[in-house]
Scaffold this motif. Structure first.
Motif, PDB file in Angstrom:
ATOM      1  N   PRO A  10       0.813  -1.193   0.103  1.00 51.27           N
ATOM      2  CA  PRO A  10       0.030   0.023   0.118  1.00 51.27           C
ATOM      3  C   PRO A  10       0.794   1.327   0.039  1.00 51.27           C
ATOM      4  O   PRO A  10       0.214   2.220  -0.384  1.00 51.27           O
ATOM      5  CB  PRO A  10      -0.692  -0.110   1.470  1.00 51.27           C
ATOM      6  CG  PRO A  10      -0.602  -1.453   1.753  1.00 51.27           C
ATOM      7  CD  PRO A  10       0.789  -2.119   1.145  1.00 51.27           C
ATOM      8  N   TYR A  11       2.034   1.166   0.528  1.00 52.02           N
ATOM      9  CA  TYR A  11       2.934   2.367   0.376  1.00 52.02           C
ATOM     10  C   TYR A  11       3.660   2.818  -0.688  1.00 52.02           C
ATOM     11  O   TYR A  11       4.352   3.774  -0.698  1.00 52.02           O
ATOM     12  CB  TYR A  11       3.734   2.264   1.682  1.00 52.02           C
ATOM     13  CG  TYR A  11       3.275   2.067   3.032  1.00 52.02           C
ATOM     14  CD1 TYR A  11       1.986   2.787   3.282  1.00 52.02           C
ATOM     15  CD2 TYR A  11       3.365   0.792   3.935  1.00 52.02           C
ATOM     16  CE1 TYR A  11       1.390   2.920   4.350  1.00 52.02           C
ATOM     17  CE2 TYR A  11       2.813   0.621   4.719  1.00 52.02           C
ATOM     18  CZ  TYR A  11       1.594   1.435   5.451  1.00 52.02           C
ATOM     19  OH  TYR A  11       0.911   1.440   6.399  1.00 52.02           O
ATOM     20  N   THR A 183       0.191  -0.319  14.751  1.00 54.05           N
ATOM     21  CA  THR A 183       0.365  -1.642  14.110  1.00 54.05           C
ATOM     22  C   THR A 183       1.988  -2.019  13.817  1.00 54.05           C
ATOM     23  O   THR A 183       2.196  -3.134  13.140  1.00 54.05           O
ATOM     24  CB  THR A 183      -0.144  -1.605  12.760  1.00 54.05           C
ATOM     25  OG1 THR A 183       0.137  -0.425  12.080  1.00 54.05           O
ATOM     26  CG2 THR A 183      -1.679  -1.507  12.952  1.00 54.05           C
ATOM     27  N   GLU A 185       4.607  -1.377  12.166  1.00 49.36           N
ATOM     28  CA  GLU A 185       5.046  -1.755  10.794  1.00 49.36           C
ATOM     29  C   GLU A 185       6.696  -1.448  10.778  1.00 49.36           C
ATOM     30  O   GLU A 185       7.348  -1.874   9.958  1.00 49.36           O
ATOM     31  CB  GLU A 185       4.381  -0.942   9.725  1.00 49.36           C
ATOM     32  CG  GLU A 185       3.039  -1.459   9.485  1.00 49.36           C
ATOM     33  CD  GLU A 185       2.103  -0.647   8.762  1.00 49.36           C
ATOM     34  OE1 GLU A 185       1.340  -0.971   7.840  1.00 49.36           O
ATOM     35  OE2 GLU A 185       2.297   0.490   9.152  1.00 49.36           O
ATOM     36  N   ARG A 203      -6.396  -2.122  12.793  1.00 50.23           N
ATOM     37  CA  ARG A 203      -5.943  -0.921  12.447  1.00 50.23           C
ATOM     38  C   ARG A 203      -7.208  -0.001  12.657  1.00 50.23           C
ATOM     39  O   ARG A 203      -6.702   1.193  13.320  1.00 50.23           O
ATOM     40  CB  ARG A 203      -5.736  -0.857  10.963  1.00 50.23           C
ATOM     41  CG  ARG A 203      -5.441   0.526  10.484  1.00 50.23           C
ATOM     42  CD  ARG A 203      -3.885   1.117  10.068  1.00 50.23           C
ATOM     43  NE  ARG A 203      -3.526   0.171   8.942  1.00 50.23           N
ATOM     44  CZ  ARG A 203      -2.433  -0.170   8.846  1.00 50.23           C
ATOM     45  NH1 ARG A 203      -1.433   0.159   9.760  1.00 50.23           N
ATOM     46  NH2 ARG A 203      -1.678  -0.689   7.647  1.00 50.23           N
ATOM     47  N   THR A 233       5.127   3.008  13.444  1.00 53.45           N
ATOM     48  CA  THR A 233       4.320   2.389  12.270  1.00 53.45           C
ATOM     49  C   THR A 233       4.494   3.222  11.026  1.00 53.45           C
ATOM     50  O   THR A 233       4.594   4.525  11.127  1.00 53.45           O
ATOM     51  CB  THR A 233       2.791   1.803  12.459  1.00 53.45           C
ATOM     52  OG1 THR A 233       2.718   0.904  11.763  1.00 53.45           O
ATOM     53  CG2 THR A 233       2.008   3.071  12.467  1.00 53.45           C
ATOM     54  N   CYS A 235       1.637   3.767   8.540  1.00 51.30           N
ATOM     55  CA  CYS A 235       0.552   4.151   8.016  1.00 51.30           C
ATOM     56  C   CYS A 235       0.208   5.387   8.470  1.00 51.30           C
ATOM     57  O   CYS A 235       0.267   5.969   9.376  1.00 51.30           O
ATOM     58  CB  CYS A 235      -0.592   3.251   8.609  1.00 51.30           C
ATOM     59  SG  CYS A 235      -2.046   3.478   7.914  1.00 51.30           S
ATOM     60  N   ASP A 237      -2.657   6.990   8.194  1.00 52.99           N
ATOM     61  CA  ASP A 237      -3.800   7.054   9.210  1.00 52.99           C
ATOM     62  C   ASP A 237      -3.586   7.020  10.716  1.00 52.99           C
ATOM     63  O   ASP A 237      -4.431   7.738  11.563  1.00 52.99           O
ATOM     64  CB  ASP A 237      -4.695   5.854   8.914  1.00 52.99           C
ATOM     65  CG  ASP A 237      -5.536   6.041   7.501  1.00 52.99           C
ATOM     66  OD1 ASP A 237      -5.431   7.125   6.974  1.00 52.99           O
ATOM     67  OD2 ASP A 237      -6.177   4.803   7.213  1.00 52.99           O
ATOM     68  N   GLU A 238      -2.502   6.267  11.030  1.00 47.72           N
ATOM     69  CA  GLU A 238      -2.012   6.192  12.596  1.00 47.72           C
ATOM     70  C   GLU A 238      -1.279   7.321  12.852  1.00 47.72           C
ATOM     71  O   GLU A 238      -0.974   7.272  14.059  1.00 47.72           O
ATOM     72  CB  GLU A 238      -1.557   4.657  12.769  1.00 47.72           C
ATOM     73  CG  GLU A 238      -2.541   3.707  12.299  1.00 47.72           C
ATOM     74  CD  GLU A 238      -1.542   2.350  13.130  1.00 47.72           C
ATOM     75  OE1 GLU A 238      -1.080   2.326  13.735  1.00 47.72           O
ATOM     76  OE2 GLU A 238      -1.694   1.637  12.140  1.00 47.72           O
ATOM     77  N   LEU A 276      -3.798   7.495   0.998  1.00 45.21           N
ATOM     78  CA  LEU A 276      -4.265   6.571   1.998  1.00 45.21           C
ATOM     79  C   LEU A 276      -4.744   7.141   3.314  1.00 45.21           C
ATOM     80  O   LEU A 276      -5.008   6.451   4.500  1.00 45.21           O
ATOM     81  CB  LEU A 276      -2.697   5.972   2.739  1.00 45.21           C
ATOM     82  CG  LEU A 276      -1.898   5.173   1.579  1.00 45.21           C
ATOM     83  CD1 LEU A 276      -0.418   5.155   1.876  1.00 45.21           C
ATOM     84  CD2 LEU A 276      -2.406   3.626   1.589  1.00 45.21           C
ATOM     85  N   SER A 277      -5.010   8.474   3.275  1.00 45.20           N
ATOM     86  CA  SER A 277      -5.369   9.032   4.697  1.00 45.20           C
ATOM     87  C   SER A 277      -6.823   8.961   4.789  1.00 45.20           C
ATOM     88  O   SER A 277      -7.674   8.860   4.045  1.00 45.20           O
ATOM     89  CB  SER A 277      -4.912  10.706   4.541  1.00 45.20           C
ATOM     90  OG  SER A 277      -5.566  11.285   3.655  1.00 45.20           O
TER      91      SER A 277
END
Ligand SMILES: C[S@@+](CC[C@H](N)C(=O)[O-])C[C@H]1O[C@@H](n2cnc3c(N)ncnc32)[C@H](O)[C@@H]1O
Length: 486
Positions: A10-11, A183, A185, A203, A233, A235, A237-238, A276-277
């Motif tokens: 996804p990144y 998470t 990552e 998540r 992580t 992401c 979002d986090e 992704l946000s």
């Protein structure tokens, strides 16, 4: 073609060189440690590592951080057992560097376990400051306690509570760290499992936790103070997403600080539309003030941190209702006098400390430590003795802390004897090592001036010392706590 970790797919849209990130996560990094500056200066510790053949070097950006060669296993070195440092990943030292705790301040570590950042904070606030280490998980908080004892940090109060509803009044702390559940990552633990993919349900759940924790942290911080939010992580979002949502909620009460750490290859936080946000809303330009550590750029684990300044005039003095209970010296003078007599400890050994009872134990607590009355502290200070009595066995943590002051019933060990002590073997003394006038069989053991713990001389006067080094610090647990994750 190289195998790209499925979790990284996804990144692609936000990482220019995803293959390089993939390679960096697969590579092992040299271990790093954070120095217990209350016991030793970083250059002296580097010298000691080097004299044992470890090519240690300072972390350029972090004066109290040291990088070891890849062969070094930080938890097996004698200096670890003597509480001269803590194993900690380089990236994980960043949040407290951004929090900038000052001497004498009261700081809340809202998600503290296993406690590496708690130790960093406690060293920064010094003997007159207070660090409240909170975690929802009482079992994990036990590791924080273990670290505090080994490092001799008597200025930590641990409490068990859900951080999102932490019950003290608003503005009760000078600074608050939210090293949030995430998470993971970017962490080394996760790097070892290249096929891991984060469960989207988890998540979403953890993002709710993160927002609630950060919101509460901002409430708990006084005007003029600082909150740092961090995760390990990738992401958005986090990370930026959580910070943006909470800053939006609190309006003009807080804003992102513009912070840099010269010498650390940080990257700015993400802005705009990442694809992704959360909610598809673009991230505001000021989110570039938050800091990212990308493993392939920084050469560290992956981390995100945002320093948030709480706005407004700092209160001249903390309002009465925000003050916590300070500890008052109880009358344990007889115990103190007995130890002073046996070990030749001057009054200065107890300067700035008070003795209080906690269950059966007598605990040494920093005089200026302030504990909340609710939630009720689970632990605080360093136990001096675990039982009452005229001169019960001194604890290892207290012996390590008081050893530099001792002039009686104290034995300076050789390197071989030190290793025997740590391995809980009986130590054979040379003639000159027996204490001249023995007031007790209990002795404090030192190596190069650093406290190692307590031993008992043989009953029959033979030149032997029975090691009292705790079994749990001697074996697996020492290694578990020395893990460089977080
Ligand atoms: C990333 S770890 C913290 C690492 C730690 N700061 C360190 O440097 O050693 C996150 C911690 O948050 C705790 N936690 C999760 N949810 C929490 C909550 N709602 N309130 C308080 N602690 C929580 C977990 O038990 C875990 O110990």
């Amino acid at each position: 073609m190289r195998h790209l970790r499925p979790g990284l797919e996804p990144y692609r849209s936000i990482v220019a060189d995803i293959e390089a990130l993939n390679d960096a996560l697969n590579a092992s990094r040299p271990p790093t440690v954070h120095v217990n500056t209350a016991r030793i200066g970083p250059p002296s510790l580097i010298e000691r590592f080097q004299s044992d053949g470890w090519r240690a070097e300072p972390l350029g950006w972090m004066p109290s951080g040291i990088r070891l060669p890849k062969v070094g296993s930080p938890g097996r070195h004698w200096a670890y057992r003597a509480g001269l440092y803590q194993g900690q990943e380089e990236a994980s030292m960043m949040p407290v560097a951004l929090l900038q705790p000052q001497p004498g301040e009261r700081v809340l570590d809202l998600c503290a376990a296993p406690g590496n950042k708690t130790a960093q904070i406690a060293l920064a606030v010094g003997p007159t400051g207070t660090t409240v280490a909170n975690d929802r998980d009482a079992h994990r908080l036990g590791v924080v306690r273990d670290t505090a004892l080994r490092l001799g940090l008597d200025r930590i109060v641990s409490v068990v509570h859900d951080g999102a509803t932490f019950p003290l009044p608003a503005g009760a702390f000078d600074r608050v760290l939210v090293d949030a559940p995430c998470t993971s990552e970017g962490s080394s633990k996760v790097s070892r499992d290249p096929d891991r993919v984060v469960d989207p349900g988890y998540r979403r759940w953890v993002m709710g936790q993160q927002k609630a924790l950060l919101r509460r942290a901002i409430d708990l911080c006084r005007p003029g103070g600082r909150v740092v939010y961090s995760t390990c992580t990738f992401c958005p979002d986090e990370n930026e997403g959580v910070v943006a949502a909470v800053l939006n909620d609190v309006g003009d009460r807080a804003r992102l600080a513009d912070v840099r750490l010269p010498g650390l290859r940080t990257s700015p936080g993400l802005t705009g539309t990442t694809g992704l946000s959360s909610g598809g809303r673009p991230l505001a330009p000021e989110l570039a003030r938050s800091v990212r550590l990308w493993p392939h750029i920084a050469g560290t684990g992956g981390f995100f941190a945002a320093a948030i300044d709480v706005l407004g005039e700092p209160p001249g003095q903390m309002p009465e209702r925000h003050r916590h209970r300070a500890f008052r010296d109880e009358d344990h003078g007889a115990l103190r006098a007995a130890y002073q007599d046996i070990f030749g400890l001057p009054d200065a050994a107890f300067d700035g400390r008070v003795l209080v009872a906690k269950g059966e134990a007598i605990v040494m607590v920093a005089r200026d430590l302030q504990a909340p009355s609710h939630p009720v502290p689970a632990t605080y200070g360093l136990p001096l003795a675990r039982a009452r009595g005229t001169a019960p066995k001194m604890t290892t943590a207290a012996a390590m802390a008081l050893a530099p002051f001792a002039s009686g019933n104290v034995i300076d060990l050789t390197a071989d004897q030190r290793d025997a002590f740590h391995a809980r073997r009986t130590i054979e003394l040379d003639n000159g090592q027996m204490p001249k006038s023995r007031k007790s069989r209990m002795v404090i053991l030192r190596y190069e001036g650093f406290g190692l713990g307590v031993g008992f001389l043989a009953r029959d006067g033979a030149p032997l010392v029975e090691s009292q080094f705790p079994r749990i610090w001697s074996s697996h647990k020492a290694r578990r706590n020395s893990g460089t994750h977080s």
